[in-house]
Design a protein around this motif. Structure first.
Motif, PDB file in Angstrom:
ATOM      1  N   GLN A  27       0.558  -1.163   0.100  1.00  0.00           N
ATOM      2  CA  GLN A  27      -0.178   0.122   0.076  1.00  0.00           C
ATOM      3  C   GLN A  27       0.857   1.207  -0.039  1.00  0.00           C
ATOM      4  OE1 GLN A  27      -3.465   0.237   0.076  1.00  0.00           O
ATOM      5  NE2 GLN A  27      -3.279   2.294  -0.224  1.00  0.00           N
ATOM      6  N   GLY A  28       0.652   2.124  -1.176  1.00  0.00           N
ATOM      7  CA  GLY A  28       1.395   3.294  -1.083  1.00  0.00           C
ATOM      8  C   GLY A  28       2.933   3.013  -1.536  1.00  0.00           C
ATOM      9  N   PHE A  29       3.166   1.789  -1.948  1.00  0.00           N
ATOM     10  CA  PHE A  29       4.780   1.515  -2.316  1.00  0.00           C
ATOM     11  C   PHE A  29       4.618   2.030  -4.021  1.00  0.00           C
ATOM     12  CE2 PHE A  29       7.298  -1.858  -0.243  1.00  0.00           C
ATOM     13  CZ  PHE A  29       6.982  -1.130   1.089  1.00  0.00           C
ATOM     14  N   LEU A  47      -0.267  -5.933  -7.724  1.00  0.00           N
ATOM     15  CA  LEU A  47       0.408  -5.062  -6.812  1.00  0.00           C
ATOM     16  C   LEU A  47      -0.522  -3.786  -6.873  1.00  0.00           C
ATOM     17  CD1 LEU A  47       4.224  -6.054  -6.897  1.00  0.00           C
ATOM     18  CD2 LEU A  47       2.574  -6.458  -5.283  1.00  0.00           C
ATOM     19  N   ALA A  48      -0.844  -3.406  -7.891  1.00  0.00           N
ATOM     20  CA  ALA A  48      -1.607  -2.276  -8.186  1.00  0.00           C
ATOM     21  C   ALA A  48      -3.007  -2.276  -7.471  1.00  0.00           C
ATOM     22  CB  ALA A  48      -1.694  -1.973  -9.721  1.00  0.00           C
ATOM     23  N   THR A  53       1.874   2.008  -6.574  1.00  0.00           N
ATOM     24  CA  THR A  53       2.130   2.596  -7.692  1.00  0.00           C
ATOM     25  C   THR A  53       3.226   1.811  -8.723  1.00  0.00           C
ATOM     26  OG1 THR A  53       1.511   4.705  -6.516  1.00  0.00           O
ATOM     27  CG2 THR A  53       2.742   5.297  -8.885  1.00  0.00           C
ATOM     28  N   ILE A  54       2.780   1.577  -9.757  1.00  0.00           N
ATOM     29  CA  ILE A  54       3.702   0.909 -10.747  1.00  0.00           C
ATOM     30  C   ILE A  54       4.647   1.963 -11.840  1.00  0.00           C
ATOM     31  CG2 ILE A  54       4.041  -0.739 -12.300  1.00  0.00           C
ATOM     32  CD1 ILE A  54       2.793  -1.660  -9.763  1.00  0.00           C
ATOM     33  N   LEU A  55       5.732   2.074 -11.258  1.00  0.00           N
ATOM     34  CA  LEU A  55       6.730   3.196 -12.007  1.00  0.00           C
ATOM     35  C   LEU A  55       6.979   2.674 -13.492  1.00  0.00           C
ATOM     36  CD1 LEU A  55       8.914   4.493  -9.112  1.00  0.00           C
ATOM     37  CD2 LEU A  55       6.518   5.635  -9.906  1.00  0.00           C
ATOM     38  N   GLU A  56       7.492   1.322 -13.353  1.00  0.00           N
ATOM     39  CA  GLU A  56       8.273   0.876 -14.562  1.00  0.00           C
ATOM     40  C   GLU A  56       8.164  -0.668 -14.830  1.00  0.00           C
ATOM     41  OE1 GLU A  56      10.252   1.696 -18.101  1.00  0.00           O
ATOM     42  OE2 GLU A  56       9.714   3.061 -16.416  1.00  0.00           O
TER      43      GLU A  56
END
Length: 349
Positions: A27-29, A47-48, A53-56
């Motif tokens: 959560q919040g990562f 995970l989303a 938050t999926i950066l890449e």
């Protein structure tokens, strides 16, 4: 006694396992996910959904190559992300590659199919099973206890799988040629060999060594690689391994200048055997990370001629399961042979 000592030493190691990540803790990562395409996408969704938050998403990793430049730049700024999540059935190789980012490294649980257990069950003796189990455990925990195995052995002097008199050897990636000195020793000098050395600079030094050792009539060197298919390929990072991110130049993909380091010709072993007429009684692949691709290209040779094999690779390689699927009669032995992050599989029928 040895097992008790090993466990005592292991308990004293100040190294924690690489943790798994799940939906409750993310959560919040801000997360970077790296691995294989088939696994990365469902992991990202999972995970989303847990609030990450999926950066890449990175799917162009090559086990024998370097970290892609774009990903390396992203990882440099550790304030931008909270977790680097590895999603791959080849997690052992990736753990080694990303160990410098260990403080933010996680594994994705559903991707870990424990392929080493498959290989463990295919080994022919208790010594091999013990050595592989211990080495894999240490590698999974990103640590190494030097000399932990009393049965470390030597790569070319296995009691069952080694070159004997009259041996015909196909050697993949001999580097500067030291394998041939060992083959000569165990066979009493009575052997013939063909070898595929991909790196042209290494190939030149190899040829010089063969002449200086008086082996030019015994060994036929070929400046080419071995892979699952025959043709011209490009390497995004060739390096010492002969692995890297392999791009088939005849695949129709446009390769941009600067995207590759080297272009070479590679043979599938089956094609080389057919074209040269040289049928090996011993097949040796000495470059880490390529054994599975070499084996895929040698399927017909393995099934029809059943050569002995000496394969360097990680304990979780897929090569062994493939070989046993094609020829169940193969007996498989394993030794870490003093290697810190991989070992040697020895096969014979």
């Amino acid at each position: 006694m040895h097992q008790q000592l090993f466990l005592q030493q292991l308990a004293q190691l100040p190294v924690a396992p690489v943790p798994f990540i799940d939906s409750q803790q993310c959560q919040g990562f801000k997360v970077i996910i790296a691995g294989e395409q088939a696994d990365v996408t469902p992991a990202a969704r999972f995970l989303a959904a847990g609030g990450a938050t999926i950066l890449e998403l990175v799917t162009d990793l090559a086990l024998g190559g370097r970290i892609p430049p774009k990903l390396a730049m992203l990882l440099e700024d550790d304030r931008r992300y909270d977790a680097l999540v590895l999603v791959s059935r080849a997690e052992l190789s990736l753990l080694e590659k990303f160990k410098q980012y260990r403080n933010k490294l996680y594994l994705y649980r559903s991707a870990t199919a424990r392929p080493e257990q498959v290989n463990l069950n295919l080994l022919s003796d208790e010594v091999s099973r013990r050595v592989m189990s211990q080495q894999f455990y240490l590698l999974q925990h990103n640590c190494y206890l030097e000399g932990f195995s009393e049965e470390a052995g030597a790569q070319y002097f296995h009691p069952i799988v080694h070159a004997v008199a009259g041996e015909k050897i196909l050697c993949i990636g001999p580097y500067l040629g030291k394998p041939f000195q060992a083959f000569s020793s165990t066979s009493g000098g009575d052997f013939t060999a063909h070898c595929l050395e991909a790196n042209p600079f290494t190939y030149a030094e190899l040829c010089i060594n063969l002449v200086s050792w008086g082996m030019q009539t015994k060994v036929r060197p070929v400046c080419a690689g071995a892979w699952s298919g025959t043709g011209m390929v490009a390497f995004a990072s060739e390096g010492h391994t002969g692995g890297g991110n392999v791009l088939a130049l005849d695949s129709g993909r446009v390769v941009k200048p600067g995207e590759i380091d080297m272009a070479i010709f590679t043979y599938a072993v089956d094609d080389y055997v057919r074209e040269s007429g040289f049928v090996p009684s011993l097949l040796e692949s000495g470059r880490i990370g390529i054994a599975t691709e070499v084996v895929k290209g040698a399927k017909d040779t393995i099934i029809r001629h059943r050569p002995k094999m000496i394969l360097l690779d990680y304990p979780d390689t897929e090569a062994i399961a493939l070989i046993k699927q094609w020829v169940p009669d193969y007996k498989v032995y394993y030794s870490e042979c003093g290697r810190e992050s991989y070992g040697v599989f020895f096969l014979s029928v």
